[in-house]
Structures are given as structure tokens and as C-alpha cells.
Enzyme design. Structure first.
Site, PDB file in Angstrom:
ATOM      1  N   PHE A  18       0.558  -2.417   8.187  1.00 55.01           N
ATOM      2  CA  PHE A  18       1.701  -2.979   7.461  1.00 55.01           C
ATOM      3  C   PHE A  18       2.219  -2.010   6.395  1.00 55.01           C
ATOM      4  O   PHE A  18       3.357  -1.520   6.460  1.00 55.01           O
ATOM      5  CB  PHE A  18       1.274  -4.331   6.868  1.00 55.01           C
ATOM      6  CG  PHE A  18       2.056  -4.808   5.681  1.00 55.01           C
ATOM      7  CD1 PHE A  18       3.451  -4.823   5.708  1.00 55.01           C
ATOM      8  CD2 PHE A  18       1.403  -5.265   4.533  1.00 55.01           C
ATOM      9  CE1 PHE A  18       4.180  -5.269   4.596  1.00 55.01           C
ATOM     10  CE2 PHE A  18       2.121  -5.714   3.437  1.00 55.01           C
ATOM     11  CZ  PHE A  18       3.512  -5.702   3.461  1.00 55.01           C
ATOM     12  N   ILE A  19       1.389  -1.709   5.413  1.00 57.44           N
ATOM     13  CA  ILE A  19       1.863  -0.873   4.303  1.00 57.44           C
ATOM     14  C   ILE A  19       2.077   0.568   4.791  1.00 57.44           C
ATOM     15  O   ILE A  19       3.087   1.204   4.485  1.00 57.44           O
ATOM     16  CB  ILE A  19       0.869  -0.927   3.115  1.00 57.44           C
ATOM     17  CG1 ILE A  19       0.794  -2.359   2.578  1.00 57.44           C
ATOM     18  CG2 ILE A  19       1.282   0.058   2.010  1.00 57.44           C
ATOM     19  CD1 ILE A  19      -0.291  -2.603   1.527  1.00 57.44           C
ATOM     20  N   ALA A  41      -7.236  -0.346  14.697  1.00 58.36           N
ATOM     21  CA  ALA A  41      -8.182  -1.459  14.541  1.00 58.36           C
ATOM     22  C   ALA A  41      -7.427  -2.731  14.188  1.00 58.36           C
ATOM     23  O   ALA A  41      -7.677  -3.799  14.757  1.00 58.36           O
ATOM     24  CB  ALA A  41      -9.205  -1.138  13.462  1.00 58.36           C
ATOM     25  N   THR A  42      -6.527  -2.636  13.233  1.00 59.42           N
ATOM     26  CA  THR A  42      -5.696  -3.792  12.853  1.00 59.42           C
ATOM     27  C   THR A  42      -4.212  -3.439  12.867  1.00 59.42           C
ATOM     28  O   THR A  42      -3.371  -4.320  12.714  1.00 59.42           O
ATOM     29  CB  THR A  42      -6.059  -4.307  11.437  1.00 59.42           C
ATOM     30  OG1 THR A  42      -5.883  -3.226  10.507  1.00 59.42           O
ATOM     31  CG2 THR A  42      -7.497  -4.792  11.366  1.00 59.42           C
ATOM     32  N   ASP A  63     -10.394   7.965  14.007  1.00 54.40           N
ATOM     33  CA  ASP A  63     -11.122   7.064  13.120  1.00 54.40           C
ATOM     34  C   ASP A  63     -11.548   7.809  11.856  1.00 54.40           C
ATOM     35  O   ASP A  63     -12.139   8.898  11.958  1.00 54.40           O
ATOM     36  CB  ASP A  63     -12.358   6.546  13.893  1.00 54.40           C
ATOM     37  CG  ASP A  63     -12.954   5.309  13.265  1.00 54.40           C
ATOM     38  OD1 ASP A  63     -13.165   5.287  12.041  1.00 54.40           O
ATOM     39  OD2 ASP A  63     -13.202   4.352  14.017  1.00 54.40           O
ATOM     40  N   SER A 128      -6.450  -5.318  -6.187  1.00 55.82           N
ATOM     41  CA  SER A 128      -6.604  -6.254  -7.316  1.00 55.82           C
ATOM     42  C   SER A 128      -7.929  -7.007  -7.223  1.00 55.82           C
ATOM     43  O   SER A 128      -8.370  -7.607  -8.208  1.00 55.82           O
ATOM     44  CB  SER A 128      -5.448  -7.255  -7.332  1.00 55.82           C
ATOM     45  OG  SER A 128      -5.439  -7.996  -6.136  1.00 55.82           O
ATOM     46  N   TYR A 151     -15.710  -6.895   0.288  1.00 56.18           N
ATOM     47  CA  TYR A 151     -14.456  -6.126   0.276  1.00 56.18           C
ATOM     48  C   TYR A 151     -14.172  -5.585  -1.125  1.00 56.18           C
ATOM     49  O   TYR A 151     -13.836  -4.406  -1.289  1.00 56.18           O
ATOM     50  CB  TYR A 151     -13.300  -7.022   0.752  1.00 56.18           C
ATOM     51  CG  TYR A 151     -11.927  -6.382   0.592  1.00 56.18           C
ATOM     52  CD1 TYR A 151     -11.507  -5.371   1.449  1.00 56.18           C
ATOM     53  CD2 TYR A 151     -11.058  -6.794  -0.428  1.00 56.18           C
ATOM     54  CE1 TYR A 151     -10.251  -4.785   1.304  1.00 56.18           C
ATOM     55  CE2 TYR A 151      -9.808  -6.210  -0.577  1.00 56.18           C
ATOM     56  CZ  TYR A 151      -9.403  -5.212   0.288  1.00 56.18           C
ATOM     57  OH  TYR A 151      -8.165  -4.627   0.129  1.00 56.18           O
ATOM     58  N   LYS A 155     -13.708  -1.608  -2.483  1.00 57.56           N
ATOM     59  CA  LYS A 155     -12.507  -1.075  -3.141  1.00 57.56           C
ATOM     60  C   LYS A 155     -12.842  -0.526  -4.528  1.00 57.56           C
ATOM     61  O   LYS A 155     -12.230   0.446  -4.983  1.00 57.56           O
ATOM     62  CB  LYS A 155     -11.438  -2.171  -3.215  1.00 57.56           C
ATOM     63  CG  LYS A 155     -10.797  -2.451  -1.870  1.00 57.56           C
ATOM     64  CD  LYS A 155      -9.914  -1.281  -1.465  1.00 57.56           C
ATOM     65  CE  LYS A 155      -9.495  -1.298  -0.033  1.00 57.56           C
ATOM     66  NZ  LYS A 155      -8.571  -0.212   0.317  1.00 57.56           N
TER      67      LYS A 155
END
Ligand code: NAD
Length: 327
Positions: A18-19, A41-42, A63, A128, A151, A155
């Protein structure tokens, strides 16, 4: 956002996501050379399909868990925009090992490759979620809590590694703590889909969106174009005080889930009036979700001269129009 006429070679990892695909699109339109490294992968091939015939675009299907692939990808590159990761808190709760391998080991591979290739700067997607259980609002970069999910740990570890690479090897890094990004091309499908595209798709099908909890949790939903602006500013800043640090990447306002759904229904009803009658269903609260999220964007304004162009409602209108025409 015209800052410079110089042309650069930019690698966008996760460029089919997406981004990442929005970043590829933006920098190709500005005439830069863009390389996308993705293992799908996504991410999706259809996100980058329009770029494949552009001579300034290169796709490396590979990858980030493979160091040789990372080295190949960063060869001759000016800027790294590292987006590749496995997103989603629930995904990381279900499979912490794979999230760690991609988000931590893959990240470290990219840092090592970028350091050795002597890139100008390494800009990466932070999150965030690093604010964890900190209850202070708005979130300011210096005050974080304990992570609430695997997750979030990955990050945060990214930020720690980036800082060490800056201090130890002199690699310039900037971390962008994204706050609930939304907009065109965000995937509405799959178990780990983000809430806005998932709800848009449900509403278009006249199916009730399911809110986890009472809908009073709030988020600083951030339109993709604000995120693109932050990446460009991070790439091009010449302010030495602005590098080797992290920035909240958000609009700087928050809405509740209930308010978000109400606005979605209003915007979609322009296309299909039946949608205004679709009711929301309330389900159980999700593990690892923080109740409220609101960014201070003062640091980005001060050091990068960030000026977010899209409020939540302006961005949501754009996103709804896009989904209506593209789903
Ligand atoms: P996305 O899933 O659409 O994009 C991630 C991309 O990374 C996909 O194209 C995927 O195929 C690729 N990828 C995953 N594993 C890979 C691997 N091992 N090797 C190569 N490529 C791989 O997600 P997105 O929303 O575009 O997120 C981009 C980045 O922003 C991620 O790092 C994410 O953690 C971060 N982020 C996103 C949000 C948000 O609201 N979307 C919020 C905070 C942080």
C-alpha cells in the site's frame, strides 16, 4: 511540494504494498529512478503493474531476509525508503517468529546493505505502536511506553538498530512513526486488513462492519499523501539536526471509530443511498489494541517543515472516491 530538480535513485522496499506503491508512483512521476524490492507476501502485482513499462522503474522480486538480495537491491542507490515488513498486530500475535524474521532480521539486512553501499540516507517505516502502553496524549517522540505486541517490539527494535547504525557507522537514518495510514490501494481483503478499507468494502456490499469494542477508541488516521510528504522531506532535508532521529507521521487530530464509520457511510451514500441504512455490529475488544492515539506533529513541523495537506475527512473523501471506482 516542489523541493529540488535533482534526480535520484531510490529503492522502495515493500514497493508493491500500500504505502510502498504510492511512494513508487510519486517518485516516478517526479522523474526519479525507482527500484522496488518486494516478495509479494502481502503486496500485489496489480499495485505496480502501471510502472512496469516505465524505463525509470525496476522490480526486484526478492526477500529482505536474504542479505545478498538486499545488497543487490541497494547497489548504486541514493536513498532507501524501507517499507517492507509484516504489518498488523494480530498477525504478530499469531506468528511472532515470522514477524520478527522479516521486521527485525530483514531490517538489519537492509541496514547492513545500505551501510556498505554508502547510500545517502536510510528512511524507514517506524510505527505509532512504539508508544505502547503510554497513556500520554498527544504522543511526543521522546515519551514511549512498553510495547503491547510482538509487532510493536519489532518496530521499536528497528529504531534502536537505526540509532546504533547512525552512531557506530555514520549511516544517516530517519524513522517515520506512521499513525494508521489510509488511502488508495490499501488492501481491503484478508484476515489482517486495516479497518478503513475493510469497512469500505463491507459497506459497499451492504454488510455490517464489525467494530471491536464500543467504537469509542480513537485514532489519528493519516491520509497517504501526508505520509508521502514526510518521506520526501526526510529524504531531502539538509538540516543536520533533522537526521538520525524519528518523527511522528500523522495529521495531528483524532476521530473515534464510530465517527469514522459515520463519515464513511455519509460519503458512500452519495454513490448508493442504501448504504446509509447499514448498521454497525459491535464485537469484543482486540488484544494489543491501544485505546487512543493522537500524534503531536510539532517536531516534524519544526525540523522538516512538514505541512500536512489532508485532514482526516478530506483524505477519507479521496479514499472513498478511489475505492468506489476501483473495488
Ligand atoms: P503492506 O502490507 O501493504 O506493504 C508491505 C510490503 O512489504 C508488501 O508489499 C509485502 O509484500 C512486502 N514484504 C513483506 N515481507 C517482505 C519480505 N520478507 N521481503 C520483501 N518484501 C516484503 O503494508 P503497508 O501498510 O504499506 O506498510 C508499509 C510499512 O509501513 C510497513 O513497514 C508497516 O509496518 C509500516 N506501517 C504501516 C502503517 C499503516 O497504517 N499502514 C502504520 C504503521 C507502520
Amino acid at each position: 511540494m516542489e523541493i529540488t530538480n535533482q534526480k535520484f535513485t531510490i529503492i522502495v522496499t515493500g514497493g508493491a504494498g500500500f504505502i510502498g506503491s504510492n511512494l513508487c508512483n510519486y517518485f516516478l512521476e517526479k522523474g526519479h529512478q525507482v527500484c522496488c524490492l518486494d516478495n509479494f507476501a502481502t503486496g500485489h502485482r496489480h499495485n505496480i503493474e502501471p510502472f512496469l513499462k516505465n524505463p525509470h522503474f525496476k522490480l526486484i522480486e526478492g526477500d529482505i531476509r536474504n542479505l545478498d538480495t538486499c545488497r543487490l537491491a541497494v547497489n548504486g542507490v541514493d536513498y532507501v525508503l524501507h517499507q517492507a515488513a509484516l504489518g498488523s498486530v494480530p498477525r504478530s500475535i499469531n506468528d511472532p517468529i515470522t514477524s520478527n524474521e522479516v521486521n527485525v532480521s530483514g531490517f538489519l539486512n537492509m541496514l547492513v546493505a545500505a551501510r556498505d553501499a554508502q547510500v545517502k540516507r536510510f528512511i524507514y517505516a517506524a510505527s505509532s505502536s512504539t508508544y505502547g502502553d503510554s497513556e500520554s496524549l498527544p504522543k511526543v517522540e521522546e515519551i514511549i511506553g512498553k510495547p503491547l505486541s510482538p509487532y510493536a517490539i519489532t518496530k521499536y527494535v528497528n529504531e534502536l538498530y537505526a540509532e546504533i547504525f547512525s552512531k557506530t557507522y555514520g549511516l544517516e537514518t530517519i524513522g517515520l512513526r506512521y499513525f494508521n495510514v489510509f488511502g488508495r490501494r490499501q488492501d481491503p481483503d484478508g484476515a489482517y486488513a486495516a479497518v478503513i478499507p475493510k469497512f469500505v468494502k463491507s459497506l459497499i456490499k451492504h454488510e455490517s462492519p464489525v467494530i471491536n469494542g464500543d467504537g469509542l477508541f480513537s485514532r489519528d488516521f493519516t491520509y497517504i499523501d501526508n505520509v508521502i510528504q514526510m518521506n520526501e522531506l526526510a529524504m531531502l532535508t539538509e538540516n543536520p539536526e533533522a537526521v538520525n532521529t524519528v518523527y511522528n507521521t500523522a495529521y495531528g487530530d483524532r476521530v473515534t471509530l464510530n465517527q469514522m464509520v459515520a463519515l464513511l457511510k455519509e460519503y458512500l451514500s452519495v454513490y448508493d443511498s442504501e448504504i446509509s441504512h447499514v448498521e454497525v455490529i459491535y464485537g469484543p475488544q482486540r488484544a494489543g489494541d491501544i485505546p487512543h492515539s493522537l500524534a503531536s506533529v510539532e517536531k516534524a513541523k519544526r525540523l522538516l517543515h512538514y505541512q500536512p495537506q489532508f485532514s482526516f475527512s478530506q483524505g477519507l473523501k479521496e479514499a472513498v472516491d478511489w475505492y468506489w471506482n476501483n473495488l
